[in-house]
Design an enzyme around this catalytic site. Structure first.
Site, PDB file in Angstrom:
ATOM      1  CB  SER A  29      35.668  30.435  44.146  1.00  0.00           C
ATOM      2  OG  SER A  29      36.359  30.434  42.836  1.00  0.00           O
ATOM      3  CG  LEU A 108      36.634  39.834  24.462  1.00  0.00           C
ATOM      4  CD1 LEU A 108      36.544  39.814  22.868  1.00  0.00           C
ATOM      5  CD2 LEU A 108      37.694  39.818  25.063  1.00  0.00           C
ATOM      6  CG  HIS A 125      43.520  33.322  31.427  1.00  0.00           C
ATOM      7  ND1 HIS A 125      42.452  33.136  30.850  1.00  0.00           N
ATOM      8  CD2 HIS A 125      44.116  32.300  30.874  1.00  0.00           C
ATOM      9  CE1 HIS A 125      42.367  32.177  30.005  1.00  0.00           C
ATOM     10  NE2 HIS A 125      43.769  31.585  29.932  1.00  0.00           N
TER      11      HIS A 125
HETATM   12  C1  GRF Z   1      38.576  31.415  37.152  1.00  0.00           C
HETATM   13  O1  GRF Z   1      38.964  30.307  36.812  1.00  0.00           O
HETATM   14  C2  GRF Z   1      38.915  32.666  36.504  1.00  0.00           C
HETATM   15  O2  GRF Z   1      40.246  32.368  36.021  1.00  0.00           O
HETATM   16  C3  GRF Z   1      38.312  32.595  35.043  1.00  0.00           C
HETATM   17  O3  GRF Z   1      36.968  32.250  35.462  1.00  0.00           O
HETATM   18  C4  GRF Z   1      37.020  31.606  36.832  1.00  0.00           C
HETATM   19  C5  GRF Z   1      35.958  32.191  37.675  1.00  0.00           C
HETATM   20  O4  GRF Z   1      36.002  31.618  38.942  1.00  0.00           O
HETATM   21  N1  GRF Z   1      38.807  34.013  34.285  1.00  0.00           N
HETATM   22  P1  GRF Z   1      35.143  31.918  39.963  1.00  0.00           P
HETATM   23  O5  GRF Z   1      33.840  32.607  39.594  1.00  0.00           O
HETATM   24  O6  GRF Z   1      36.053  33.202  40.651  1.00  0.00           O
HETATM   25  O7  GRF Z   1      34.903  31.048  41.148  1.00  0.00           O
END
Ligand code: GRF
Length: 217
Positions: A29, A108, A125
């Site tokens: 997303s 990582l 994050h």
């Molecule tokens: C997001 O909440 C991002 O902060 C974390 O993983 C999630 C990814 O969501 N690192 P999407 O795949 O972009 O919907």
């Protein structure tokens, strides 16, 4: 983008428009929010590649619908993390990628990526770092009972969500929140914050000095 390290300042002049690769492992997303911003001309950039470590990830369908090329790999097919990162680097360099955006990339990274891309690789994050790094930042904050959480975009330094912070957006935890309702509002915040930060980088407004990041006018 201007990258400065302990006085040894170097300017990394992005080509116009900035060439971006998105790394993702899941739904994508955040990729979608970025792709829409690029498509609508809100960011002076092109999305040239999606790098994905899960052949079944929905982000790959989203990439196809935006006609963005993909590089998909299965880590188990490689002897080491370094080995697949060497292949990723070859893909990035072949396309002249200037910025890596990690958006839900659940791995990582090693020196193979960090060394050539330090200051040109960012991650989003779903918590206000340095609180709740690592997996499930939303759930960790919810369980802990904080009243304020949110989203953070930071440079990647190879640690677990430890790199210099570029921008954060706060999200209040409401008494009636469930993990799901809180998660929805954090994702909304991410979908605003990430395109905004990438836009600043594409406009050459972000400078890094040690751990301190400045957004220039
Ligand atoms: C997001 O909440 C991002 O902060 C974390 O993983 C999630 C990814 O969501 N690192 P999407 O795949 O972009 O919907």
């Amino acid at each position: 983008m201007i990258v400065s390290n302990g006085g040894d300042e170097k300017a990394v002049a992005p080509s116009v428009p900035l060439k971006i690769a998105v790394f993702a492992s899941g739904s994508g997303s955040n990729f979608q929010a970025l792709a829409e911003a690029v498509r609508d001309g809100r960011i002076n950039a092109t999305l040239d590649l999606v790098v994905c470590d899960k052949p079944s990830a929905y982000v790959l369908e989203r990439a196809r619908s935006f006609q963005v090329e993909t590089f998909t790999f299965s880590p188990k097919d490689y002897p080491s993390r370094q080995a697949y990162e060497e292949e990723i680097i070859a893909n990035l360099q072949a396309r002249g990628i200037e910025l890596i955006v990690m958006a839900g990339y659940m791995r990582l990274v090693t020196e193979v990526l960090v060394e050539p891309y330090y200051g040109r690789m960012i991650n989003i994050h779903p918590a206000l770092l340095p609180a709740f790094p690592g997996m499930d930042g939303i759930g960790q904050a919810f369980e802990y009972g904080v009243k304020l959480t949110g989203a953070t975009v930071h440079f990647v330094d190879g640690g677990k969500d430890t790199g210099p912070i570029i921008a954060q957006q706060a999200v209040e935890v409401r008494d009636q929140d469930t993990l799901e309702t809180l998660g929805e509002r954090i994702h909304q915040a991410e979908h605003e914050l990430l395109p905004q930060v990438v836009g600043w980088i594409a406009d050459g407004r972000v400078s890094l000095n040690g751990r301190i990041v400045t957004i220039n006018n």
